[in-house]
Motif scaffolding. Sequence first.
Motif, PDB file in Angstrom:
ATOM      1  N   LEU A 134     -20.654 -41.347  34.018  1.00  0.00           N
ATOM      2  CA  LEU A 134     -20.029 -40.360  34.901  1.00  0.00           C
ATOM      3  C   LEU A 134     -19.255 -41.046  36.013  1.00  0.00           C
ATOM      4  CD1 LEU A 134     -22.961 -37.776  35.162  1.00  0.00           C
ATOM      5  CD2 LEU A 134     -21.078 -37.837  33.520  1.00  0.00           C
ATOM      6  N   VAL A 135     -19.781 -42.140  36.522  1.00  0.00           N
ATOM      7  CA  VAL A 135     -19.088 -42.926  37.548  1.00  0.00           C
ATOM      8  C   VAL A 135     -19.163 -44.384  37.114  1.00  0.00           C
ATOM      9  CG1 VAL A 135     -19.053 -43.667  39.965  1.00  0.00           C
ATOM     10  CG2 VAL A 135     -19.671 -41.314  39.401  1.00  0.00           C
ATOM     11  N   ASN A 136     -17.996 -45.007  36.975  1.00  0.00           N
ATOM     12  CA  ASN A 136     -17.926 -46.413  36.594  1.00  0.00           C
ATOM     13  C   ASN A 136     -18.019 -47.260  37.862  1.00  0.00           C
ATOM     14  OD1 ASN A 136     -17.026 -49.019  35.761  1.00  0.00           O
ATOM     15  ND2 ASN A 136     -16.044 -48.045  34.001  1.00  0.00           N
ATOM     16  N   GLY A 183     -18.507 -31.047  24.051  1.00  0.00           N
ATOM     17  CA  GLY A 183     -18.877 -32.387  23.606  1.00  0.00           C
ATOM     18  C   GLY A 183     -18.647 -33.505  24.593  1.00  0.00           C
ATOM     19  N   ALA A 184     -18.404 -33.194  25.858  1.00  0.00           N
ATOM     20  CA  ALA A 184     -18.192 -34.239  26.869  1.00  0.00           C
ATOM     21  C   ALA A 184     -18.627 -33.725  28.232  1.00  0.00           C
ATOM     22  CB  ALA A 184     -16.729 -34.646  26.909  1.00  0.00           C
ATOM     23  N   PHE A 185     -18.878 -34.648  29.147  1.00  0.00           N
ATOM     24  CA  PHE A 185     -19.180 -34.264  30.526  1.00  0.00           C
ATOM     25  C   PHE A 185     -17.866 -34.127  31.279  1.00  0.00           C
ATOM     26  CE2 PHE A 185     -23.258 -35.962  29.255  1.00  0.00           C
ATOM     27  CZ  PHE A 185     -24.111 -35.006  29.780  1.00  0.00           C
ATOM     28  N   VAL A 186     -17.672 -32.946  31.854  1.00  0.00           N
ATOM     29  CA  VAL A 186     -16.432 -32.624  32.548  1.00  0.00           C
ATOM     30  C   VAL A 186     -16.766 -32.299  33.992  1.00  0.00           C
ATOM     31  CG1 VAL A 186     -14.476 -31.034  32.601  1.00  0.00           C
ATOM     32  CG2 VAL A 186     -15.478 -31.691  30.414  1.00  0.00           C
ATOM     33  N   SER A 187     -15.966 -32.851  34.898  1.00  0.00           N
ATOM     34  CA  SER A 187     -16.135 -32.517  36.308  1.00  0.00           C
ATOM     35  C   SER A 187     -15.535 -31.140  36.514  1.00  0.00           C
ATOM     36  CB  SER A 187     -15.441 -33.558  37.185  1.00  0.00           C
ATOM     37  OG  SER A 187     -15.524 -33.171  38.529  1.00  0.00           O
TER      38      SER A 187
END
Length: 196
Positions: A134-136, A183-187
């Motif tokens: 989520l955060v690189n 299918g993905a984490f979205v902000s």
Amino acid sequence: MQHPAVPDLSHTHTRPIHWVATATAVAGVVALSSVLQPDAATAAQSADKAAAPAPKSAPAHSTPPDPATVAFPLECGPVKAVVQKKASGDLDGDGRPETVAVVHCDAPMGTPPDGVYVVTRSNDGGKPRVVATLVNPEERRTATELSVHDGVVRATLLGYSSADVPSCCPDVKDDVNWRWKNGAFVSDTPSHARTV
């Protein structure tokens, strides 16, 4: 001899009649409780209860995955990765909890940037693994708050308005939410960066 200021009260002295009255009251309560017993419990079920559906059993692995056992995609050199914060909940609606972990390198000095990762395990209960970032850490952010509620990951992130801002002194604060969608984490929260 000095007399007390308050006259002697006769009801403050115990007499045999008081004991008889107390014993009679206790005997009455015991007798009444033996008459008013509940029905005996039985193991047999009525036909209505036998036809009721059985409660759903919990998933085989309802314990959130432990991020301490995961190899995170961090380059830490001679130091190790440290899980700073974690929060768990069912993020994708499959009935099994995931764990969101805030991780950074265990640097002896300074404020190392955080990575925020989603950890899960396979359907067969295999070893926990990272499935999303989520955060690189390359974003140079620090997570000060982390929570999971109703499938939403919430984090408060500190960062920098430019590359000229020293690492010691983040000057931007941002509240971010992520949700599993298609299918993905979205902000799902637009960035409302505020200066600190």
